[in-house]
Enzyme design. Structure first.
Site, PDB file in Angstrom:
ATOM      1  N   CYS A  48       0.809  -1.050   0.009  1.00 22.17           N
ATOM      2  CA  CYS A  48       0.149  -0.007   0.143  1.00 22.17           C
ATOM      3  C   CYS A  48       0.842   1.216  -0.045  1.00 22.17           C
ATOM      4  CB  CYS A  48      -0.925   0.016   1.332  1.00 22.17           C
ATOM      5  SG  CYS A  48      -1.565   1.433   1.622  1.00 22.17           S
ATOM      6  N   HIS A  49       0.343   2.470  -0.373  1.00 23.16           N
ATOM      7  CA  HIS A  49       1.221   3.618  -0.461  1.00 23.16           C
ATOM      8  C   HIS A  49       1.752   4.001   0.973  1.00 23.16           C
ATOM      9  CE1 HIS A  49       2.566   6.924  -2.953  1.00 23.16           C
ATOM     10  NE2 HIS A  49       2.662   7.476  -1.722  1.00 23.16           N
ATOM     11  N   THR A  50       0.854   3.495   1.925  1.00 21.42           N
ATOM     12  CA  THR A  50       1.511   3.849   3.322  1.00 21.42           C
ATOM     13  C   THR A  50       2.641   3.184   3.823  1.00 21.42           C
ATOM     14  OG1 THR A  50      -0.960   4.153   3.829  1.00 21.42           O
ATOM     15  CG2 THR A  50       0.523   3.971   5.743  1.00 21.42           C
ATOM     16  N   HIS A 108       0.899  -4.289   5.433  1.00 25.86           N
ATOM     17  CA  HIS A 108      -0.255  -4.311   6.583  1.00 25.86           C
ATOM     18  C   HIS A 108      -1.549  -4.813   5.566  1.00 25.86           C
ATOM     19  CE1 HIS A 108      -0.220  -0.425   4.770  1.00 25.86           C
ATOM     20  NE2 HIS A 108      -1.442  -0.390   4.634  1.00 25.86           N
ATOM     21  N   GLU A 109      -1.395  -5.134   4.332  1.00 25.09           N
ATOM     22  CA  GLU A 109      -2.483  -5.593   3.428  1.00 25.09           C
ATOM     23  C   GLU A 109      -2.274  -7.150   3.074  1.00 25.09           C
ATOM     24  OE1 GLU A 109      -3.924  -2.363   0.844  1.00 25.09           O
ATOM     25  OE2 GLU A 109      -3.634  -3.708  -0.732  1.00 25.09           O
ATOM     26  N   CYS A 160     -11.578  -4.188  19.900  1.00 23.41           N
ATOM     27  CA  CYS A 160     -11.699  -5.164  21.027  1.00 23.41           C
ATOM     28  C   CYS A 160     -13.076  -5.128  21.498  1.00 23.41           C
ATOM     29  CB  CYS A 160     -10.729  -4.536  22.032  1.00 23.41           C
ATOM     30  SG  CYS A 160     -11.606  -3.323  22.951  1.00 23.41           S
ATOM     31  N   CYS A 187     -13.216  -1.338  24.761  1.00 23.03           N
ATOM     32  CA  CYS A 187     -12.417   0.136  25.355  1.00 23.03           C
ATOM     33  C   CYS A 187     -13.382   1.027  25.099  1.00 23.03           C
ATOM     34  CB  CYS A 187     -11.157   0.289  24.436  1.00 23.03           C
ATOM     35  SG  CYS A 187     -11.496   0.682  22.746  1.00 23.03           S
ATOM     36  N   CYS A 235     -14.268   1.949  21.329  1.00 23.29           N
ATOM     37  CA  CYS A 235     -15.014   0.698  20.671  1.00 23.29           C
ATOM     38  C   CYS A 235     -16.412   0.775  21.215  1.00 23.29           C
ATOM     39  CB  CYS A 235     -14.333  -0.672  21.248  1.00 23.29           C
ATOM     40  SG  CYS A 235     -13.187  -1.399  19.888  1.00 23.29           S
ATOM     41  N   CYS A 281     -10.102   1.733  17.757  1.00 22.42           N
ATOM     42  CA  CYS A 281      -9.875   0.951  18.914  1.00 22.42           C
ATOM     43  C   CYS A 281      -8.561   1.354  19.669  1.00 22.42           C
ATOM     44  CB  CYS A 281      -9.945  -0.252  18.625  1.00 22.42           C
ATOM     45  SG  CYS A 281      -9.357  -1.665  20.129  1.00 22.42           S
ATOM     46  N   ARG A 328      -3.217   0.268  20.358  1.00 23.35           N
ATOM     47  CA  ARG A 328      -2.634   1.359  20.009  1.00 23.35           C
ATOM     48  C   ARG A 328      -1.526   1.965  20.462  1.00 23.35           C
ATOM     49  NH1 ARG A 328      -0.636   3.875  16.498  1.00 23.35           N
ATOM     50  NH2 ARG A 328      -1.203   5.202  15.147  1.00 23.35           N
ATOM     51  N   CYS A 343      -6.830  -3.465   3.534  1.00 17.35           N
ATOM     52  CA  CYS A 343      -6.493  -2.014   3.853  1.00 17.35           C
ATOM     53  C   CYS A 343      -7.048  -1.075   2.539  1.00 17.35           C
ATOM     54  CB  CYS A 343      -5.006  -1.478   3.659  1.00 17.35           C
ATOM     55  SG  CYS A 343      -4.976   0.189   3.772  1.00 17.35           S
ATOM     56  N   ARG A 364      -2.290  -2.407  -7.378  1.00 17.48           N
ATOM     57  CA  ARG A 364      -1.752  -3.315  -6.302  1.00 17.48           C
ATOM     58  C   ARG A 364      -0.804  -4.394  -6.928  1.00 17.48           C
ATOM     59  NH1 ARG A 364      -2.472   0.469  -3.117  1.00 17.48           N
ATOM     60  NH2 ARG A 364      -3.584   0.118  -1.110  1.00 17.48           N
TER      61      ARG A 364
HETATM   62  N1  LIG Z   1      -6.953   6.768   5.787  1.00 20.96           N
HETATM   63  C1  LIG Z   1      -6.537   5.596   5.490  1.00 20.96           C
HETATM   64  O1  LIG Z   1      -7.178   4.731   6.287  1.00 20.96           O
HETATM   65  C2  LIG Z   1      -5.849   4.871   4.452  1.00 20.96           C
HETATM   66  C3  LIG Z   1      -4.964   5.981   3.755  1.00 20.96           C
HETATM   67  N2  LIG Z   1      -4.191   5.794   2.703  1.00 20.96           N
HETATM   68  C4  LIG Z   1      -3.633   6.641   2.058  1.00 20.96           C
HETATM   69  O2  LIG Z   1      -4.415   6.833   0.885  1.00 20.96           O
HETATM   70  C5  LIG Z   1      -3.482   7.625  -0.174  1.00 20.96           C
HETATM   71  C6  LIG Z   1      -3.747   6.750  -1.594  1.00 20.96           C
HETATM   72  O3  LIG Z   1      -3.282   5.768  -1.502  1.00 20.96           O
HETATM   73  P1  LIG Z   1      -3.181   4.630  -2.816  1.00 20.96           P
HETATM   74  O4  LIG Z   1      -4.097   4.567  -3.666  1.00 20.96           O
HETATM   75  O5  LIG Z   1      -2.480   3.200  -2.348  1.00 20.96           O
HETATM   76  O6  LIG Z   1      -1.834   5.530  -3.463  1.00 20.96           O
HETATM   77  P2  LIG Z   1      -1.741   5.700  -4.999  1.00 20.96           P
HETATM   78  O7  LIG Z   1      -0.075   6.223  -4.990  1.00 20.96           O
HETATM   79  O8  LIG Z   1      -1.611   4.334  -5.940  1.00 20.96           O
HETATM   80  O9  LIG Z   1      -2.716   6.781  -5.463  1.00 20.96           O
HETATM   81  C7  LIG Z   1      -2.471   7.977  -5.654  1.00 20.96           C
HETATM   82  C8  LIG Z   1      -2.810   8.872  -6.973  1.00 20.96           C
HETATM   83  O10 LIG Z   1      -2.945  10.229  -6.799  1.00 20.96           O
HETATM   84  C9  LIG Z   1      -2.501  10.791  -8.004  1.00 20.96           C
HETATM   85  N3  LIG Z   1      -1.774  12.241  -7.879  1.00 20.96           N
HETATM   86  C10 LIG Z   1      -0.553  12.406  -7.056  1.00 20.96           C
HETATM   87  N4  LIG Z   1      -0.605  13.759  -7.151  1.00 20.96           N
HETATM   88  C11 LIG Z   1      -1.683  14.245  -7.564  1.00 20.96           C
HETATM   89  C12 LIG Z   1      -2.196  15.641  -7.504  1.00 20.96           C
HETATM   90  N5  LIG Z   1      -1.281  16.615  -7.144  1.00 20.96           N
HETATM   91  N6  LIG Z   1      -3.249  15.815  -7.831  1.00 20.96           N
HETATM   92  C13 LIG Z   1      -4.115  14.784  -8.249  1.00 20.96           C
HETATM   93  N7  LIG Z   1      -3.576  13.608  -8.276  1.00 20.96           N
HETATM   94  C14 LIG Z   1      -2.511  13.326  -7.756  1.00 20.96           C
HETATM   95  C15 LIG Z   1      -1.513   9.566  -8.596  1.00 20.96           C
HETATM   96  O11 LIG Z   1      -1.192  10.019 -10.111  1.00 20.96           O
HETATM   97  C16 LIG Z   1      -1.989   8.468  -8.206  1.00 20.96           C
HETATM   98  O12 LIG Z   1      -2.879   7.982  -9.129  1.00 20.96           O
HETATM   99  C17 LIG Z   1      -2.103   7.664   0.142  1.00 20.96           C
HETATM  100  O13 LIG Z   1      -1.617   8.790   1.003  1.00 20.96           O
HETATM  101  C18 LIG Z   1      -2.002   6.457   1.503  1.00 20.96           C
HETATM  102  O14 LIG Z   1      -1.128   6.539   2.306  1.00 20.96           O
HETATM  103  C19 LIG Z   1      -4.253   4.430   2.177  1.00 20.96           C
HETATM  104  C20 LIG Z   1      -4.814   3.380   3.003  1.00 20.96           C
HETATM  105  C21 LIG Z   1      -5.826   3.838   4.096  1.00 20.96           C
HETATM  106  N1  LIG Z   2       1.641   6.690  11.576  1.00 21.36           N
HETATM  107  C1  LIG Z   2       1.301   8.048  10.907  1.00 21.36           C
HETATM  108  C2  LIG Z   2      -0.476   7.793  10.584  1.00 21.36           C
HETATM  109  C3  LIG Z   2      -0.666   6.816   9.520  1.00 21.36           C
HETATM  110  C4  LIG Z   2      -2.131   6.862   9.325  1.00 21.36           C
HETATM  111  O1  LIG Z   2      -3.128   7.898   9.410  1.00 21.36           O
HETATM  112  N2  LIG Z   2      -2.554   5.587   9.155  1.00 21.36           N
HETATM  113  C5  LIG Z   2      -3.868   5.451   8.844  1.00 21.36           C
HETATM  114  C6  LIG Z   2      -4.128   4.095   8.135  1.00 21.36           C
HETATM  115  S1  LIG Z   2      -3.025   4.102   6.698  1.00 21.36           S
HETATM  116  C7  LIG Z   2      -3.277   2.790   6.032  1.00 21.36           C
HETATM  117  O2  LIG Z   2      -2.868   2.466   4.916  1.00 21.36           O
HETATM  118  C8  LIG Z   2      -4.791   5.041  10.246  1.00 21.36           C
HETATM  119  O3  LIG Z   2      -5.709   4.256  10.331  1.00 21.36           O
HETATM  120  N3  LIG Z   2      -4.609   6.137  11.137  1.00 21.36           N
HETATM  121  C9  LIG Z   2      -5.364   5.908  12.411  1.00 21.36           C
HETATM  122  C10 LIG Z   2      -4.631   5.459  13.049  1.00 21.36           C
HETATM  123  O4  LIG Z   2      -4.728   4.945  14.299  1.00 21.36           O
HETATM  124  O5  LIG Z   2      -3.306   5.041  12.888  1.00 21.36           O
HETATM  125  C11 LIG Z   2       1.464   9.275  11.655  1.00 21.36           C
HETATM  126  O6  LIG Z   2       1.692   9.184  12.687  1.00 21.36           O
HETATM  127  O7  LIG Z   2       1.119  10.294  10.943  1.00 21.36           O
HETATM  128 ZN   LIG Z   3      -2.794   0.666   3.564  1.00 21.04          ZN
HETATM  129 ZN   LIG Z   4     -11.386  -1.396  21.403  1.00 20.41          ZN
END
Ligand SMILES: NC(=O)C1=CN([C@@H]2O[C@H](COP(=O)(O)OP(=O)(O)OC[C@H]3O[C@@H](n4cnc5c(N)ncnc54)[C@H](O)[C@@H]3O)[C@@H](O)[C@H]2O)C=CC1
Ligand SMILES: N[C@@H](CCC(=O)N[C@@H](CSC=O)C(=O)NCC(=O)O)C(=O)O
Ligand SMILES: [Zn+2]
Ligand SMILES: [Zn+2]
Length: 377
Positions: free
Chosen positions: A45-47, A67-68, A97, A100, A103, A111, A115, A175, A370
């Site tokens: 994943c990008h993370t 993580h995926e 869990c 907590c 949760c 959760c 963490r 993920c 992916r």
């Molecule tokens: N909040 C959460 O729980 C999660 C967050 N993430 C985050 O989500 C984001 C995306 O993840 P992926 O899809 O795996 O990444 P990815 O790198 O595959 O996709 C990002 C896309 O954004 C485009 N891009 C880059 N700069 C740009 C701009 N300035 N304007 C428009 N488009 C632009 C790229 O061309 C690419 O198509 C990452 O920051 C990742 O860390 C990922 C999984 C869970």
């Molecule tokens: N460690 C980073 C925070 C990263 C982050 O926000 N992670 C997401 C999942 S990204 C998955 O690909 C998330 O679930 N955040 C909530 C959490 O509890 O971590 C930082 O410290 O900035």
């Molecule tokens: Zn991820």
């Molecule tokens: Zn919990």
């Protein structure tokens, strides 16, 4: 192997940006409340790239990223009742869990049970790592560390899934795909007829598009600086495309002009704080809601004129799409088995664990959504 130390292959990140190396790693048996899992498939994943790149304030080295993933329970520690050896599972970086404060709040999927430990790369029971190389501890990552043939996770961080599900596909539900779908269904709660804008058409953004389509959005506007993403995005429900590089005006103004005042919902799926601002400001006044999904680098901050919020726009964020992991990942797997959600379509590459550096290179190339690694070579 139960009760014994397992020596297996794992990809170790020794320092930020330094190529990972495949090492013989010792994986200790699970302690009370822990589960040792044989990882069969893991995607990137990008993370993972973000932490490897030194942009994560919680990033610790040396560590085992990842993580995926999906795998099979090898053994369980004392007191573990939710899974048993042989169960097919998906590790969950967002624990559940059920007991907590967070949760029980009913207001969030976050959760609090483990963490504090997962944020510093160790297990809760003794504050230590279960990974070592010749006695030198190697940190865990996100409580999952799936770039390894075996890992140890907390019992609250593992979802038991239908054994009929192909692990080489459903690993993605650990993920990116789940996050995008949940951002729409749980966090934004997009209604039929809505106009949606998605910034960034990687796996997460495309899953947002799929979620928006199934929610009945009338227009799904995809924004990406890589126009090659547009063809594939059509298959996920994107109806219109904008490349900001082809416009002189700020992208938020371009979107406002073509949507009679702005979108109902926007999603930032990149991790770029300037784009986060544009995503908020392209929302319709009075009700437009913008969801931050992308993870921004250490030290970055978001800003906008407070008037943007005073005039009714809402700024939100989502972690794992708001899904409660242990309860809802099995449900997502069932939806995949019933062909109600896509997963296979996000897998553009397959490699082995020993080719992980090539997989990281691919992640930065436009053609890769992916890449799934088979770990048991
Ligand atoms: N909040 C959460 O729980 C999660 C967050 N993430 C985050 O989500 C984001 C995306 O993840 P992926 O899809 O795996 O990444 P990815 O790198 O595959 O996709 C990002 C896309 O954004 C485009 N891009 C880059 N700069 C740009 C701009 N300035 N304007 C428009 N488009 C632009 C790229 O061309 C690419 O198509 C990452 O920051 C990742 O860390 C990922 C999984 C869970
Ligand atoms: N460690 C980073 C925070 C990263 C982050 O926000 N992670 C997401 C999942 S990204 C998955 O690909 C998330 O679930 N955040 C909530 C959490 O509890 O971590 C930082 O410290 O900035
Ligand atoms: Zn991820
Ligand atoms: Zn919990």
């Amino acid at each position: 192997t139960q009760g014994q130390v397992i020596t297996c292959k794992a990809a170790v990140a020794w320092e930020p940006n330094k190529p990972l190396t495949i090492e013989d790693v010792q994986v200790a048996p699970p302690q009370p409340g822990e589960v040792r899992v044989q990882i069969l498939y893991t995607a990137l994943c990008h993370t993972d790239a973000y932490t490897w790149g030194g942009k994560d304030p919680e990033g610790l080295f040396p560590c085992i990223l990842g993580h995926e993933a999906a795998g099979i329970v090898e053994s369980v520690g004392e007191g573990v009742t939710n899974v048993q050896p042989g169960d097919h599972v998906i590790p969950c970086y967002q624990a559940e869990c059920g007991e907590c404060k967070t949760c029980k709040s009913g207001k969030t999927n976050l959760c609090g049970k483990v963490r504090s430990a997962t944020g510093v790369g160790v297990m809760l029971n003794d504050g230590k790592s279960r990974f070592s190389i010749n006695g030198k501890p190697i940190y865990h990552f996100m409580g999952t560390s799936t770039f390894s043939q075996y890992t140890v996770v907390h019992d609250v961080s593992v979802a038991k899934i239908d054994p009929k599900a192909p692990l080489e596909k459903v690993c993605l539900l650990g993920c990116g795909v789940s996050t995008g779908l949940g951002a729409v269904w749980n966090t934004a709660k997009v209604e039929p007829g809505s106009i949606v804008a998605i910034f960034g058409l990687g796996t997460v953004g495309l899953a947002v598009a799929e979620g928006a389509k199934t929610a009945g959005a009338s227009r799904v506007i995809g924004i990406d600086i890589d126009s090659k993403k547009f063809d594939i995005a059509k298959n996920f429900g994107v109806t219109e495309f904008i490349n900001p590089k082809e416009h002189d005006k700020p992208i938020q103004q371009v979107i406002i002009d073509c949507t009679d005042g702005g979108v109902d919902y926007s999603f930032e799926c990149i991790g770029n704080v300037s784009v986060m601002r544009a995503a908020l400001e392209c929302c319709h006044k009075g009700w437009g809601t913008s969801v931050i999904v992308g993870v921004a680098a250490s030290g970055q901050e978001i800003s906008t004129r407070p008037f943007q919020l005073v005039s009714g726009r809402v700024w939100k964020g989502t972690a794992f799409g708001g899904f409660k992991s242990r309860s809802q990942v099995p449900w997502l797997v069932d939806k995949y088995l019933k062909k109600e959600i896509k997963v296979d379509e996000y897998i553009t590459h397959t490699l082995t664990l020993s080719e992980i550096n090539k997989a990281f290179d691919l992640l930065h190339e436009g053609g890769c959504l992916r890449c799934v690694l088979a770990t048991q070579e």
